[in-house]
Design an enzyme around this catalytic site. Structure first.
Site, PDB file in Angstrom:
ATOM      1  N   ASP A 118      -6.453   2.926  -3.277  1.00  0.00           N
ATOM      2  CA  ASP A 118      -5.385   2.896  -4.154  1.00  0.00           C
ATOM      3  C   ASP A 118      -5.702   3.766  -5.400  1.00  0.00           C
ATOM      4  OD1 ASP A 118      -2.665   1.564  -4.616  1.00  0.00           O
ATOM      5  OD2 ASP A 118      -3.605   1.122  -6.346  1.00  0.00           O
ATOM      6  N   GLU A 149      -5.599   7.709  -2.182  1.00  0.00           N
ATOM      7  CA  GLU A 149      -4.180   7.863  -2.835  1.00  0.00           C
ATOM      8  C   GLU A 149      -4.606   8.719  -4.089  1.00  0.00           C
ATOM      9  OE1 GLU A 149      -0.257   5.813  -4.589  1.00  0.00           O
ATOM     10  OE2 GLU A 149      -2.106   4.875  -4.875  1.00  0.00           O
TER      11      GLU A 149
HETATM   12  C1  NOJ Z   1      -0.197   2.645  -5.676  1.00  0.00           C
HETATM   13  C2  NOJ Z   1       0.461   1.705  -4.532  1.00  0.00           C
HETATM   14  O1  NOJ Z   1       0.890   2.408  -3.435  1.00  0.00           O
HETATM   15  C3  NOJ Z   1       1.593   1.207  -5.113  1.00  0.00           C
HETATM   16  O2  NOJ Z   1       2.565   0.096  -4.407  1.00  0.00           O
HETATM   17  C4  NOJ Z   1       1.147   0.186  -6.381  1.00  0.00           C
HETATM   18  O3  NOJ Z   1       2.149  -0.281  -7.028  1.00  0.00           O
HETATM   19  C5  NOJ Z   1       0.203   1.027  -7.386  1.00  0.00           C
HETATM   20  N1  NOJ Z   1      -0.607   1.904  -6.660  1.00  0.00           N
HETATM   21  C6  NOJ Z   1      -0.435   0.127  -8.239  1.00  0.00           C
HETATM   22  O4  NOJ Z   1      -1.330  -0.257  -7.486  1.00  0.00           O
END
Ligand code: NOJ
Length: 496
Positions: free
Chosen positions: A191, A245
């Site tokens: 993440d 990500e």
């Molecule tokens: C990215 C995630 O995909 C999202 O769902 C989340 O709210 C944020 N990061 C914070 O962790």
């Protein structure tokens, strides 16, 4: 790779929330569909203010999803079916309920104070910097009245950012990876992993602040942390994978996060989520991605939907012809495709009344529960935590499995074709161009050459295949001499 948002997948115990045993019960469906790997959005204990992206314990399962035993069973049954399992790892922040933060917050002298990011107000009383947190126009800094310092949170105030400069934090986070790797997981989706290194003294440019700080953070030290993370993963046998990500919108910048085969194995490429349905726009995206990734010797990824954005079927106005064409792009472009549960059904977002909204980021619509059956409960034992999409009955698994012409059966055929075709899985991407509203590209490896043609226009267009044979059409009523509105063709070519 198939993304499951566990709360919304399948409920085995009748509490209206999907769970691990629910996923286990549907492994047969996933195997029938033909996916290779699952990525589970977070399943760790959490107060669920960000539905699991606020972790209160990295090495347990939240009771709403089941137990560690259920998890072990899920992994072993998935592996028996040849399906790999990736977890969602959240290294940038914890929940404020995590014992680490409770300790850090208890006093300036606490052992874990420095595990999070604390700052005094500037001498003139102003905030430490001008960064804006996600989903708001508010600062990333919240004042802690007890200990009289600000702490940093790029997301909710209940999601304090960890201090990755502190080696104890890095070691503790590495341990959490090892915990799950030892249990047999095949990798992690990481993440907002581009956010772990920070330059706190650098203000964001005024004109970009409205974006929030997350998509702007891109600093060198993160790459050191990523190399350490990669070393942990490389310690394990088998092909374990890290998918970052990296929430930056410039493929050149994203490609840097692959390092020299020593950082992330894969990074998301999110530009596709914001590219209009036009042949020229897709050609530009494909060429830019190819050039950035090839220069960095990085393997691309493609995504059309996820739990943070409107589903592709919604973006395309529910037009199933175009939805099938989007599936063709996802599964024939060069790179690893990420299919979000329900995308194979052509499912749209649910409409959420204001009194049903639960997500602080306004993302409930794309997280609506999966419809398994045509009946009004759609295979959920009790009313689920979010409403179903309006098209749930027609788009349900039951309705589509029995319909030869459905989007689901088409997705299954496309996955079969991809499995059978080395060119589609590994081939180079060549000869990409547009001809009016047609987007054309080829995937080529040794003896195999496959052409993909997508009609982006609202009209049927004259089109003849002269140098090959159509192996798959996305149109229900394909006709010789014509490529129909929204149709995508996969054509096997004679080797040049
Ligand atoms: C990215 C995630 O995909 C999202 O769902 C989340 O709210 C944020 N990061 C914070 O962790």
């Amino acid at each position: 790779m198939y993304q499951i948002y566990p709360r919304s997948f399948h409920d085995s115990n009748g509490d209206g929330i999907g769970d691990l045993n629910g996923i286990r019960q549907q492994l047969g469906y996933l195997s029938w569909l033909g996916i290779d790997a699952l990525w589970l959005s977070p399943i760790f204990p959490s107060p669920m203010r960000d539905f699991g992206y606020d972790v209160a314990n990295y090495v347990e399962i939240d009771p709403v999803f089941g137990t560690l035993r259920d998890f072990d069973d899920l992994i072993s049954e998935a592996h028996d079916l040849g399906i790999r399992v990736l977890l969602d790892w959240i290294p940038n922040h914890t929940s404020s309920d995590h014992s680490w933060f409770v300790d850090a917050r208890s006093s300036r002298e606490s052992e874990r104070r420095d595990w999070y990011v604390w700052r005094d107000a500037k001498p003139d009383g102003s905030l430490p910097n001008n960064w804006i947190r996600a989903w708001s126009d508010e600062s990333v800094w919240t004042w802690d009245h007890e200990t009289e310092q600000y702490y940093l949170h790029c997301f909710l105030p209940s999601q304090p950012d960890l201090n990755w400069e502190n080696v104890e934090v890095r070691t503790a986070l590495h341990e959490t990876l090892r915990f799950w790797l030892d249990r047999g997981v095949d990798g992690f989706r990481m993440d907002v992993v581009h956010l772990i290194g920070k330059e706190l003294d650098a203000d964001d440019p005024e004109e970009l602040r409205a974006l929030s700080h997350t998509p702007l953070n891109d600093v060198a030290v993160t790459h050191e942390y990523l190399r350490e993370i990669r070393a942990v993963i490389d310690d394990y046998p088998g092909d374990r994978v890290s998918v970052g990500e990296v929430y930056l919108f410039d493929p050149e910048r994203v490609s840097a996060y692959y390092g020299h085969q020593d950082e992330l194995h894969l990074c998301f490429n999110f530009s596709s989520l914001f590219t209009g349905w036009r042949a020229e726009a897709w050609l530009a995206l494909i060429l830019r991605t190819e050039s950035a990734m090839s220069a960095a010797q990085a393997w691309p990824t493609w995504v059309m939907s996820n739990h943070d954005n409107a589903r592709v079927a919604t973006r395309l106005g529910g037009d199933q012809a175009r939805v099938r064409a989007a599936l063709v792009l996802l599964l024939t472009l060069r790179g690893t495709p990420f299919l979000y549960a329900g995308e194979e059904l052509g499912l749209q977002d649910a409409l959420i009344d204001p009194d049903q909204a639960v997500d602080p980021g306004g993302r409930d619509g794309c997280r609506a529960p999966l419809p398994w059956t045509t009946g009004s409960d759609h295979g959920w034992p009790v009313e689920p935590w979010l409403p179903f999409a309006a098209d749930a009955a027609a788009r349900s698994v039951e309705a589509q499995q029995s319909d030869e012409c459905s989007t689901l059966r088409f997705a299954k055929r496309l996955l079969e074709l991809r499995h059978q075709s080395v060119a589609l899985r590994r081939g180079e991407l060549l000869a990409a161009h547009t001809q009016g509203d047609l987007l054309v590209f080829e995937r080529v490896v040794d003896a195999q050459r496959t052409r993909v043609v997508v009609n982006f226009s609202k009209d049927n267009l004259a089109f003849n295949v002269v140098d090959g044979a159509i192996v798959l059409s996305s149109a229900l009523d394909a006709q010789p001499g014509v490529i129909r509105a929204g149709e995508a063709l996969v054509i096997a070519l004679a080797r040049a």
